[in-house]
Write an enzyme that holds these catalytic residues in place. Structure first.
Site, PDB file in Angstrom:
ATOM      1  N   LYS A 174       0.896  -1.172   0.000  1.00  0.00           N
ATOM      2  CA  LYS A 174       0.000   0.000   0.000  1.00  0.00           C
ATOM      3  C   LYS A 174       0.924   1.208   0.000  1.00  0.00           C
ATOM      4  CE  LYS A 174      -1.630   3.078   1.938  1.00  0.00           C
ATOM      5  NZ  LYS A 174      -1.296   4.474   1.492  1.00  0.00           N
ATOM      6  N   GLU A 177      -0.139   7.621  -1.213  1.00  0.00           N
ATOM      7  CA  GLU A 177      -1.025   8.138  -2.257  1.00  0.00           C
ATOM      8  C   GLU A 177      -0.452   9.399  -2.909  1.00  0.00           C
ATOM      9  OE1 GLU A 177      -1.298   8.036   0.972  1.00  0.00           O
ATOM     10  OE2 GLU A 177      -3.075   9.098   1.732  1.00  0.00           O
ATOM     11  N   CYS A 282      14.154  10.377   6.317  1.00  0.00           N
ATOM     12  CA  CYS A 282      14.086  10.002   7.733  1.00  0.00           C
ATOM     13  C   CYS A 282      15.476   9.962   8.349  1.00  0.00           C
ATOM     14  CB  CYS A 282      13.430   8.645   7.883  1.00  0.00           C
ATOM     15  SG  CYS A 282      14.406   7.345   7.142  1.00  0.00           S
ATOM     16  N   GLU A 381       9.463  17.037  14.375  1.00  0.00           N
ATOM     17  CA  GLU A 381      10.068  16.615  13.112  1.00  0.00           C
ATOM     18  C   GLU A 381       9.526  17.553  12.030  1.00  0.00           C
ATOM     19  OE1 GLU A 381       8.797  12.944  11.184  1.00  0.00           O
ATOM     20  OE2 GLU A 381      10.815  12.647  10.425  1.00  0.00           O
TER      21      GLU A 381
HETATM   22  P1  NAD Z   1       2.724   9.237   6.869  1.00  0.00           P
HETATM   23  O1  NAD Z   1       2.804   8.639   8.218  1.00  0.00           O
HETATM   24  O2  NAD Z   1       1.839  10.419   6.673  1.00  0.00           O
HETATM   25  O3  NAD Z   1       2.223   8.148   5.800  1.00  0.00           O
HETATM   26  C1  NAD Z   1       2.818   6.873   5.712  1.00  0.00           C
HETATM   27  C2  NAD Z   1       1.780   5.886   5.197  1.00  0.00           C
HETATM   28  O4  NAD Z   1       0.699   5.829   6.116  1.00  0.00           O
HETATM   29  C3  NAD Z   1       1.202   6.256   3.841  1.00  0.00           C
HETATM   30  O5  NAD Z   1       1.081   5.089   3.070  1.00  0.00           O
HETATM   31  C4  NAD Z   1      -0.160   6.844   4.209  1.00  0.00           C
HETATM   32  O6  NAD Z   1      -1.132   6.602   3.202  1.00  0.00           O
HETATM   33  C5  NAD Z   1      -0.535   6.106   5.477  1.00  0.00           C
HETATM   34  N1  NAD Z   1      -1.354   6.931   6.385  1.00  0.00           N
HETATM   35  C6  NAD Z   1      -1.284   8.278   6.551  1.00  0.00           C
HETATM   36  N2  NAD Z   1      -2.172   8.689   7.464  1.00  0.00           N
HETATM   37  C7  NAD Z   1      -2.825   7.579   7.886  1.00  0.00           C
HETATM   38  C8  NAD Z   1      -3.868   7.348   8.842  1.00  0.00           C
HETATM   39  N3  NAD Z   1      -4.405   8.353   9.540  1.00  0.00           N
HETATM   40  N4  NAD Z   1      -4.277   6.088   9.034  1.00  0.00           N
HETATM   41  C9  NAD Z   1      -3.738   5.065   8.348  1.00  0.00           C
HETATM   42  N5  NAD Z   1      -2.770   5.232   7.428  1.00  0.00           N
HETATM   43  C10 NAD Z   1      -2.297   6.465   7.201  1.00  0.00           C
HETATM   44  O7  NAD Z   1       4.219   9.566   6.417  1.00  0.00           O
HETATM   45  P2  NAD Z   1       4.697  10.330   5.110  1.00  0.00           P
HETATM   46  O8  NAD Z   1       4.386  11.777   5.259  1.00  0.00           O
HETATM   47  O9  NAD Z   1       4.265   9.612   3.880  1.00  0.00           O
HETATM   48  O10 NAD Z   1       6.278  10.100   5.229  1.00  0.00           O
HETATM   49  C11 NAD Z   1       7.108  10.914   5.999  1.00  0.00           C
HETATM   50  C12 NAD Z   1       7.333  10.332   7.370  1.00  0.00           C
HETATM   51  O11 NAD Z   1       7.882   9.033   7.261  1.00  0.00           O
HETATM   52  C13 NAD Z   1       8.334  11.113   8.203  1.00  0.00           C
HETATM   53  O12 NAD Z   1       7.870  11.184   9.516  1.00  0.00           O
HETATM   54  C14 NAD Z   1       9.599  10.285   8.114  1.00  0.00           C
HETATM   55  O13 NAD Z   1      10.498  10.444   9.191  1.00  0.00           O
HETATM   56  C15 NAD Z   1       9.030   8.920   8.108  1.00  0.00           C
HETATM   57  N6  NAD Z   1       9.965   7.967   7.551  1.00  0.00           N
HETATM   58  C16 NAD Z   1      10.593   7.127   8.421  1.00  0.00           C
HETATM   59  C17 NAD Z   1      11.518   6.222   7.945  1.00  0.00           C
HETATM   60  C18 NAD Z   1      12.233   5.298   8.879  1.00  0.00           C
HETATM   61  O14 NAD Z   1      12.921   4.432   8.390  1.00  0.00           O
HETATM   62  N7  NAD Z   1      12.085   5.421  10.175  1.00  0.00           N
HETATM   63  C19 NAD Z   1      11.793   6.154   6.571  1.00  0.00           C
HETATM   64  C20 NAD Z   1      11.118   7.010   5.711  1.00  0.00           C
HETATM   65  C21 NAD Z   1      10.200   7.916   6.214  1.00  0.00           C
END
Ligand code: NAD
Length: 496
Positions: A174, A177, A282, A381
């Site tokens: 998944k 989006e 990240c 962050e």
């Molecule tokens: P996000 O948490 O907004 O989204 C990640 C995923 O979760 C997406 O597929 C999204 O569709 C889904 N999602 C979003 N809101 C949701 C909800 N309310 N309920 C269920 N699913 C939901 O993150 P992002 O903005 O896409 O990515 C950036 C974040 O990811 C930053 O915080 C970054 O630090 C983190 N990140 C962490 C790592 C790591 O290895 N620790 C690696 C890459 C990115």
């Protein structure tokens, strides 16, 4: 004309029927370029049923067959790096070399997974008791899912799917989006590599699809990478449903620069790690902790480098830093600069005043000095091109600051002193540590993961811990009847 971006189910593109979609933008122009389908709960269920049937067959595939598919996929990925990079840049905005770099880092995980015959080996104890042998085997879980963030639309899915599939599972992705297209290219290449239909599925979607995954009884495990609040939610919801979950969260990575550091080397490293991919990594360094006399020359050296960075479209060969992912995110990041200034931080370079392209979601680089740990620029962050400098007097003070932070993904120390570096590696409560290395992302034969609010679950991602996550152990205790009592003539003397 916007492109419709759909799912990949049972080995082919599949249009959705939920009636819900989400816009996809080119962040460098601000124009909407696509519309991604958002799967409904019913669509998730239908796709899981296909994946479940495929998983039953795939676990019968021999280790050599699985390895052969992984080798073929590796070659195809390698031959399509530039094409995938273009897809990434068009929806994410990062520069083409950076996008190609993420594909190469993902490819490492495929190379690791080609070794599946070795990785799946168990142990064997002959004669554990009289005439009794004990041995362990590892078996796939069945259907597993991966939910991924926008910032690495190819690499993070590859962190997960290479091992999951090599271990004999069916994998459902998944993707974010915000930049969903790279996932479909991966699907196409898996198919070309000979992976049976249904073993790799892409379900585009938002919270509805995620919740359907988290509560579906036929999904055994969920891997997640994203922000900390969602990671916590995924972990709590998934484990409450009896699933295995590894959920990697957000970060606030600190660089500790000691007074004996090579200041030019540290400044180069900090600039590339703080502003690369517009800070949307990240493993980005977002706080530099300058110890004692390191502070003044370091701030000057960083500030001197920033005007030399070219900000523009990721497709331009001259660009060092591209746009942010959405207009809303750009506004949020910009608001932190004002909040930092209001709280008393010294704005050395203000990204809001930079001369950047007006179309698209661009923001210049920002350097904040004299940041204090209670300011929101420090506690939150930001996930953008904003670097905070915190000044401390001693190593101990810097270490205490890093260890007190709730995030603990990556960190790096800059020093010429081997003893200090070794002490830091021993003392620091962070999952991934660099010594004069700004972005210490482990190679694929180690595993990736932070501590504390940066990871919920026991297993880090990819590498040996990934194999562990996608398999479960079984131990067999075995005794055979005395061969002397057998009536079969073996044609040679029995040894017992
Ligand atoms: P996000 O948490 O907004 O989204 C990640 C995923 O979760 C997406 O597929 C999204 O569709 C889904 N999602 C979003 N809101 C949701 C909800 N309310 N309920 C269920 N699913 C939901 O993150 P992002 O903005 O896409 O990515 C950036 C974040 O990811 C930053 O915080 C970054 O630090 C983190 N990140 C962490 C790592 C790591 O290895 N620790 C690696 C890459 C990115």
């Amino acid at each position: 004309m916007t492109q419709r971006i759909s799912h990949w189910i049972d080995g082919q593109l599949a249009s959705g029927n939920s009636g819900r979609t989400s816009p996809v933008y080119n962040p460098a122009t601000g124009a909407q370029t696509g519309e991604v389908e958002l799967a409904s709960t019913e669509e998730v269920s239908a796709a899981v049923a296909k994946a479940k049937a495929a998983a039953k067959e795939w676990r019968h595939a021999s280790l050599s067959k699985r390895s052969a598919v992984l080798f073929a996929f590796r070659e195809l990925l390698h031959n399509h790096v530039d094409e995938i990079a273009e897809i990434i840049t068009a929806e994410h905005g990062k520069t083409l070399p950076d996008a190609a770099g993420e594909v190469y880092r993902g490819l490492e995980n495929v190379e690791f997974a080609t070794g599946v015959p070795h990785l799946m080996k168990g142990g064997f104890s002959e004669q554990a008791s009289t005439d009794l042998d004990v041995y362990s085997i590892r078996q796939p879980l069945g259907v597993v899912a991966g939910i991924t963030p926008f910032n690495f639309p190819a690499m993070v899915p590859l962190w997960m799917c290479a091992n999951a599939i090599a271990c004999g599972n069916a994998f459902i992705l998944k993707p974010s989006e915000k930049d969903p297209s790279a996932s479909l290219k991966l699907a196409e290449l898996w198919k070309k590599a000979g992976l049976p239909d249904g073993v790799f599925t892409v379900l585009q979607g938002d919270k509805e699809a995620v919740d359907a995954i988290l509560t579906h009884e036929d999904i055994a495990a969920v891997s997640f990478v994203g922000s900390t609040p969602i990671a916590r939610y995924i972990y709590e919801t998934g484990t409450a449903q009896g699933k295995r979950v590894q959920a990697l969260g957000g970060a606030k990575n600190h660089a500790l620069v000691l007074p004996d550091a090579d200041i030019d080397m540290a400044a180069d490293a900090v600039v590339s790690a703080a502003y690369g991919a517009a800070g949307e990594r990240c493993m980005a360094l977002s706080v530099t902790v300058a110890v004692g006399d390191a502070a003044d020359p370091l701030v000057d050296a960083i500030a001197a480098r920033l005007p030399k960075l070219t900000i523009g479209a990721g497709t331009s060969p001259d660009t060092d830093m591209g746009p942010l992912i959405t207009a809303a995110h750009r506004e949020k990041v910009a608001s932190y600069i004002g909040a930092g200034a209001d709280a008393g931080a010294k704005v050395v370079v203000d990204g809001r005043e930079a001369d950047v392209p007006q179309d698209g979601f661009f923001l210049g680089t920002t350097l904040l000095d004299e940041v204090k740990p209670d300011m929101t620029v420090y506690t939150d962050e930001i996930f953008g091109p904003v670097l905070s400098v915190v000044r401390v007097d001693t190593y101990e003070e810097g270490l205490e600051l890093i260890n007190a932070n709730p995030f603990a993904n990556g960190t790096a120390i800059f020093t010429r002193d081997g003893g200090a570096a070794r002490q830091f590696q021993f003392d620091v409560e962070v999952g991934m540590v660099g010594v004069n290395v700004p972005v210490p992302v482990p190679v694929a034969y180690y595993s990736f993961g932070g501590w504390k609010a940066s990871l919920f679950g026991d297993n880090h991602m990819y590498g040996p811990e990934g194999v562990n996550f996608y398999t479960r152990g079984k131990v067999v205790t075995s005794r055979w009847p005395d061969p002397a009592t057998s009536t079969i003539d073996l044609g040679f003397p029995r040894t017992r």
